[in-house]
Scaffold this motif. Structure first.
Motif, PDB file in Angstrom:
ATOM      1  N   TYR A   1      -4.497   8.240  -5.335  1.00 41.04           N
ATOM      2  CA  TYR A   1      -3.766   6.864  -5.179  1.00 41.04           C
ATOM      3  C   TYR A   1      -4.361   5.629  -4.937  1.00 41.04           C
ATOM      4  CZ  TYR A   1       0.403   9.807  -4.252  1.00 41.04           C
ATOM      5  OH  TYR A   1       1.284  10.997  -4.212  1.00 41.04           O
ATOM      6  N   LEU A   2      -5.709   5.866  -4.579  1.00 44.97           N
ATOM      7  CA  LEU A   2      -6.689   4.476  -4.545  1.00 44.97           C
ATOM      8  C   LEU A   2      -6.833   3.618  -5.647  1.00 44.97           C
ATOM      9  CD1 LEU A   2      -7.673   2.764  -2.040  1.00 44.97           C
ATOM     10  CD2 LEU A   2      -9.869   3.798  -2.471  1.00 44.97           C
ATOM     11  N   PRO A   3      -7.280   4.396  -6.894  1.00 50.07           N
ATOM     12  CA  PRO A   3      -7.417   3.838  -8.157  1.00 50.07           C
ATOM     13  C   PRO A   3      -6.018   3.265  -8.971  1.00 50.07           C
ATOM     14  CG  PRO A   3      -8.426   6.085  -8.237  1.00 50.07           C
ATOM     15  CD  PRO A   3      -7.331   5.954  -7.084  1.00 50.07           C
ATOM     16  N   THR A   4      -5.097   3.805  -8.539  1.00 46.77           N
ATOM     17  CA  THR A   4      -3.734   3.460  -9.285  1.00 46.77           C
ATOM     18  C   THR A   4      -3.030   2.277  -8.488  1.00 46.77           C
ATOM     19  OG1 THR A   4      -2.773   5.379  -8.311  1.00 46.77           O
ATOM     20  CG2 THR A   4      -3.374   5.442 -10.736  1.00 46.77           C
ATOM     21  N   HIS A   5      -3.115   2.394  -7.017  1.00 44.16           N
ATOM     22  CA  HIS A   5      -2.276   1.387  -6.037  1.00 44.16           C
ATOM     23  C   HIS A   5      -3.160   0.543  -5.513  1.00 44.16           C
ATOM     24  CE1 HIS A   5       0.232   5.160  -6.789  1.00 44.16           C
ATOM     25  NE2 HIS A   5       1.286   4.403  -6.536  1.00 44.16           N
ATOM     26  N   GLY A   6      -4.605   0.683  -5.261  1.00 49.23           N
ATOM     27  CA  GLY A   6      -5.421  -0.216  -4.605  1.00 49.23           C
ATOM     28  C   GLY A   6      -5.425  -0.339  -3.125  1.00 49.23           C
ATOM     29  N   GLY A   7      -4.584   0.483  -2.471  1.00 47.33           N
ATOM     30  CA  GLY A   7      -4.777   0.735  -1.051  1.00 47.33           C
ATOM     31  C   GLY A   7      -3.760   1.746  -0.479  1.00 47.33           C
ATOM     32  N   VAL A   8      -4.359   2.288   0.659  1.00 47.58           N
ATOM     33  CA  VAL A   8      -3.607   3.350   1.198  1.00 47.58           C
ATOM     34  C   VAL A   8      -3.759   3.126   2.739  1.00 47.58           C
ATOM     35  CG1 VAL A   8      -3.699   5.984   1.587  1.00 47.58           C
ATOM     36  CG2 VAL A   8      -4.317   5.096  -0.505  1.00 47.58           C
ATOM     37  N   LEU A   9      -2.523   3.217   3.487  1.00 48.69           N
ATOM     38  CA  LEU A   9      -2.461   2.907   4.721  1.00 48.69           C
ATOM     39  C   LEU A   9      -2.269   4.406   5.541  1.00 48.69           C
ATOM     40  CD1 LEU A   9      -1.958   0.980   7.344  1.00 48.69           C
ATOM     41  CD2 LEU A   9       0.431   0.909   6.505  1.00 48.69           C
ATOM     42  N   PHE A  10      -3.099   4.506   6.502  1.00 52.17           N
ATOM     43  CA  PHE A  10      -3.049   5.759   7.304  1.00 52.17           C
ATOM     44  C   PHE A  10      -2.466   5.223   8.615  1.00 52.17           C
ATOM     45  CE2 PHE A  10      -6.892   6.164   4.565  1.00 52.17           C
ATOM     46  CZ  PHE A  10      -6.552   7.202   3.919  1.00 52.17           C
ATOM     47  N   ARG A  11      -1.386   6.143   8.773  1.00 49.58           N
ATOM     48  CA  ARG A  11      -0.283   5.651  10.008  1.00 49.58           C
ATOM     49  C   ARG A  11       0.122   6.782  10.751  1.00 49.58           C
ATOM     50  NH1 ARG A  11       3.992   0.841   9.349  1.00 49.58           N
ATOM     51  NH2 ARG A  11       1.879  -0.257   9.875  1.00 49.58           N
ATOM     52  N   GLY A  12       0.002   6.762  12.088  1.00 55.65           N
ATOM     53  CA  GLY A  12       0.449   7.989  12.899  1.00 55.65           C
ATOM     54  C   GLY A  12      -0.517   8.912  13.303  1.00 55.65           C
TER      55      GLY A  12
ATOM     56  N   PRO B   1       1.050  -1.148  -0.089  1.00 57.13           N
ATOM     57  CA  PRO B   1       0.118   0.045  -0.036  1.00 57.13           C
ATOM     58  C   PRO B   1       0.976   1.320  -0.173  1.00 57.13           C
ATOM     59  CG  PRO B   1       0.418  -0.660   2.141  1.00 57.13           C
ATOM     60  CD  PRO B   1       1.213  -1.555   1.313  1.00 57.13           C
ATOM     61  N   MET B   2       0.279   2.362  -0.463  1.00 58.97           N
ATOM     62  CA  MET B   2       0.738   3.611  -0.231  1.00 58.97           C
ATOM     63  C   MET B   2       0.531   3.911   1.303  1.00 58.97           C
ATOM     64  SD  MET B   2       2.609   4.392  -3.046  1.00 58.97           S
ATOM     65  CE  MET B   2       2.646   6.224  -2.834  1.00 58.97           C
ATOM     66  N   VAL B   3       1.414   4.667   1.858  1.00 62.21           N
ATOM     67  CA  VAL B   3       1.424   5.112   3.229  1.00 62.21           C
ATOM     68  C   VAL B   3       1.486   6.670   3.545  1.00 62.21           C
ATOM     69  CG1 VAL B   3       2.336   5.204   5.593  1.00 62.21           C
ATOM     70  CG2 VAL B   3       2.748   3.250   3.901  1.00 62.21           C
ATOM     71  N   VAL B   4       0.317   7.146   4.148  1.00 60.65           N
ATOM     72  CA  VAL B   4       0.141   8.720   4.462  1.00 60.65           C
ATOM     73  C   VAL B   4       0.376   8.896   5.837  1.00 60.65           C
ATOM     74  CG1 VAL B   4      -1.553  10.731   4.437  1.00 60.65           C
ATOM     75  CG2 VAL B   4      -1.447   8.615   2.477  1.00 60.65           C
ATOM     76  N   GLU B   5       1.374   9.732   6.495  1.00 58.17           N
ATOM     77  CA  GLU B   5       1.632   9.837   7.657  1.00 58.17           C
ATOM     78  C   GLU B   5       1.377  11.405   8.083  1.00 58.17           C
ATOM     79  OE1 GLU B   5       4.763   6.769   9.325  1.00 58.17           O
ATOM     80  OE2 GLU B   5       5.340   7.651   7.279  1.00 58.17           O
ATOM     81  N   PRO B   6       1.073  12.094   9.085  1.00 56.02           N
ATOM     82  CA  PRO B   6       1.439  13.436   9.501  1.00 56.02           C
ATOM     83  C   PRO B   6       2.876  13.555   9.877  1.00 56.02           C
ATOM     84  CG  PRO B   6       0.380  12.131  11.252  1.00 56.02           C
ATOM     85  CD  PRO B   6       0.670  11.197  10.377  1.00 56.02           C
ATOM     86  N   ARG B   7       3.169  14.729   9.494  1.00 58.34           N
ATOM     87  CA  ARG B   7       4.635  14.915   9.946  1.00 58.34           C
ATOM     88  C   ARG B   7       4.675  15.348  11.532  1.00 58.34           C
ATOM     89  NH1 ARG B   7       6.484  19.066   4.888  1.00 58.34           N
ATOM     90  NH2 ARG B   7       6.224  17.100   3.474  1.00 58.34           N
TER      91      ARG B   7
ATOM     92  N   PHE C   1       2.510  -7.017   6.458  1.00 56.98           N
ATOM     93  CA  PHE C   1       3.331  -6.129   7.129  1.00 56.98           C
ATOM     94  C   PHE C   1       2.695  -6.083   8.424  1.00 56.98           C
ATOM     95  CE2 PHE C   1      -0.137  -4.070   4.745  1.00 56.98           C
ATOM     96  CZ  PHE C   1      -0.908  -3.347   5.809  1.00 56.98           C
ATOM     97  N   PRO C   2       3.488  -5.752   9.586  1.00 56.73           N
ATOM     98  CA  PRO C   2       3.001  -5.647  10.926  1.00 56.73           C
ATOM     99  C   PRO C   2       2.111  -4.400  10.968  1.00 56.73           C
ATOM    100  CG  PRO C   2       5.013  -5.131  10.988  1.00 56.73           C
ATOM    101  CD  PRO C   2       4.817  -5.494   9.496  1.00 56.73           C
ATOM    102  N   TRP C   3       0.893  -4.765  11.927  1.00 58.76           N
ATOM    103  CA  TRP C   3       0.087  -3.553  12.169  1.00 58.76           C
ATOM    104  C   TRP C   3       0.715  -2.653  13.371  1.00 58.76           C
ATOM    105  CZ3 TRP C   3      -3.948  -1.949   9.747  1.00 58.76           C
ATOM    106  CH2 TRP C   3      -4.790  -2.901   8.900  1.00 58.76           C
ATOM    107  N   GLN C   4       0.482  -1.550  13.579  1.00 58.91           N
ATOM    108  CA  GLN C   4       0.816  -0.632  14.340  1.00 58.91           C
ATOM    109  C   GLN C   4      -0.738  -0.017  14.949  1.00 58.91           C
ATOM    110  OE1 GLN C   4       3.457   2.636  13.325  1.00 58.91           O
ATOM    111  NE2 GLN C   4       5.019   1.383  12.580  1.00 58.91           N
ATOM    112  N   ASN C   5      -0.499   0.098  16.351  1.00 58.55           N
ATOM    113  CA  ASN C   5      -2.038   0.600  16.893  1.00 58.55           C
ATOM    114  C   ASN C   5      -2.221   1.891  16.292  1.00 58.55           C
ATOM    115  OD1 ASN C   5      -2.290  -1.695  18.532  1.00 58.55           O
ATOM    116  ND2 ASN C   5      -1.035  -0.634  20.524  1.00 58.55           N
ATOM    117  N   GLY C   6      -3.362   1.737  15.909  1.00 57.72           N
ATOM    118  CA  GLY C   6      -4.079   3.175  15.513  1.00 57.72           C
ATOM    119  C   GLY C   6      -4.092   3.291  13.959  1.00 57.72           C
ATOM    120  N   ASP C   7      -3.321   2.166  13.268  1.00 54.55           N
ATOM    121  CA  ASP C   7      -3.426   2.155  11.724  1.00 54.55           C
ATOM    122  C   ASP C   7      -4.815   1.888  11.155  1.00 54.55           C
ATOM    123  OD1 ASP C   7      -0.574   2.179  11.464  1.00 54.55           O
ATOM    124  OD2 ASP C   7      -0.468   0.052  11.013  1.00 54.55           O
ATOM    125  N   VAL C   8      -5.038   2.572   9.941  1.00 51.87           N
ATOM    126  CA  VAL C   8      -6.236   2.396   9.242  1.00 51.87           C
ATOM    127  C   VAL C   8      -5.932   2.253   7.755  1.00 51.87           C
ATOM    128  CG1 VAL C   8      -8.437   3.530   8.431  1.00 51.87           C
ATOM    129  CG2 VAL C   8      -7.641   4.234  10.692  1.00 51.87           C
TER     130      VAL C   8
END
Length: 324
Positions: A44-55, A18-24, A284-291
């Protein structure tokens, strides 16, 4: 602007799912970032298929529900489900409640039907002490990797899923259809082109002719889109398979699948498909709070065995169907 405070990258060096989006700045509430995240999902979703929101800060199930619903489609109920789940909130459910030692193979949600959600979200509330990943895979790559003769055979013949509910072997029909009224079940089946019959013991049997491959309505991509490898009796452990056949016989198995004409699916064909799925699996391993947000047609998902407490909840939206 908030979008300048976000970092976007591929999670893996050798792929873009997946692509990952994180706040700085850690701890930004995910609902506060929703508008900027919507724009990134559109990109990103139509091209990559998945987005992981982390942090991001996700303040429990209610905040997750609000975030999933913010994409503009009402969250779906889990109708005609094939696995046990519990409702957490309106439109939010537990992930499949199978025992922790069991592996759930890659699949696209409700691809065993003619109606499915286009979007699915997973929220990692509590990571397991060991394991418990939600592996994913690109359904376009799976489609391309399945040998052409096998892909064409499945596409032309299609698939017939047979389910026998209850009797202590599978989810009861009252839970699957969210009703105890037989007439409501029959009406649902008519509306969704599902053949149903009430057996002498009062339990329900359904048959439905479904797609094996599908074309994405927006991107035009062809994807491998079925659950033959999950529903087929060959998915069971040999001792469980033998016991079930001895107890109920093939006709009354909790679930099974055939080609659309009713002929048996070759076990070597299913072995080939399982090999392709395993080769395309991304873990990939989950992190608490991942969506994790997936386009349900472009990306399949699974579950790895785990030890210790684990909580992942799910939401689905944007109903689509083969007949729409």
């Amino acid at each position: 602007m908030l979008d300048t405070m976000l970092d976007v990258r591929a999670l893996r060096t050798n792929g873009d799912l997946p692509m990952v989006v994180e706040p700085r700045d850690a701890g930004v509430p995910i609902e506060a970032a929703a508008s900027a995240l919507h724009a990134l999902v559109d990109e990103y979703l139509p091209t990559h298929g998945g987005v992981l929101f982390r942090g991001f800060k996700v303040d429990g199930d209610a905040a997750f529900r609000e975030f999933a619903a913010s994409f503009g489609h009402s969250l779906l109920t889990y109708e005609f489900g094939s696995t046990p789940r519990s409702k957490v909130a309106q439109g939010v459910y537990t992930s499949t409640e199978y025992p922790p030692h069991q592996h759930i193979p890659l699949h696209n949600e409700q691809s065993y039907t003619r109606d499915w959600p286009m979007k699915i979200w997973f929220y990692s509330v509590l990571t397991a002490q060991e394991g418990g990943e939600t592996p994913i895979a690109d359904s376009r790559r799976i489609y391309a990797r399945v040998p052409q003769d096998l892909r064409e055979r499945f596409a032309s013949k299609r698939l017939m899923y047979v389910r026998n509910f209850g009797n202590g072997f599978d989810v009861p029909w009252t839970q699957v259809f969210n009703t105890e009224d037989r007439a409501e079940v029959e009406a649902y089946c008519r509306a969704h082109r599902i053949a149903c019959e009430w057996k002498d013991d009062g339990e329900l049997r359904t048959r439905q002719l479904c797609q094996a491959v599908a074309q994405h309505p927006v991107t035009g991509d062809w994807v491998w889109f079925n659950q033959a490898h999950l529903f087929h009796i060959s998915n069971l452990e040999p001792d469980v398979r033998e016991t079930l056949l001895d107890v109920v016989g093939e006709e009354d198995l909790p679930r099974n699948v055939y080609y659309g004409d009713g002929s048996p699916i070759e076990e070597d064909a299913l072995a080939t498909i399982r090999h392709v799925l395993e080769a395309e699996k991304i873990s990939f391993p989950w992190q608490n709070g991942d969506v994790l947000m997936l386009d349900n047609m472009l990306a399949a998902h699974a579950r790895s065995p785990f030890k210790g407490p684990r909580k992942v909840v799910v939401a689905m939206a944007q109903a689509h169907g083969a007949d729409r």
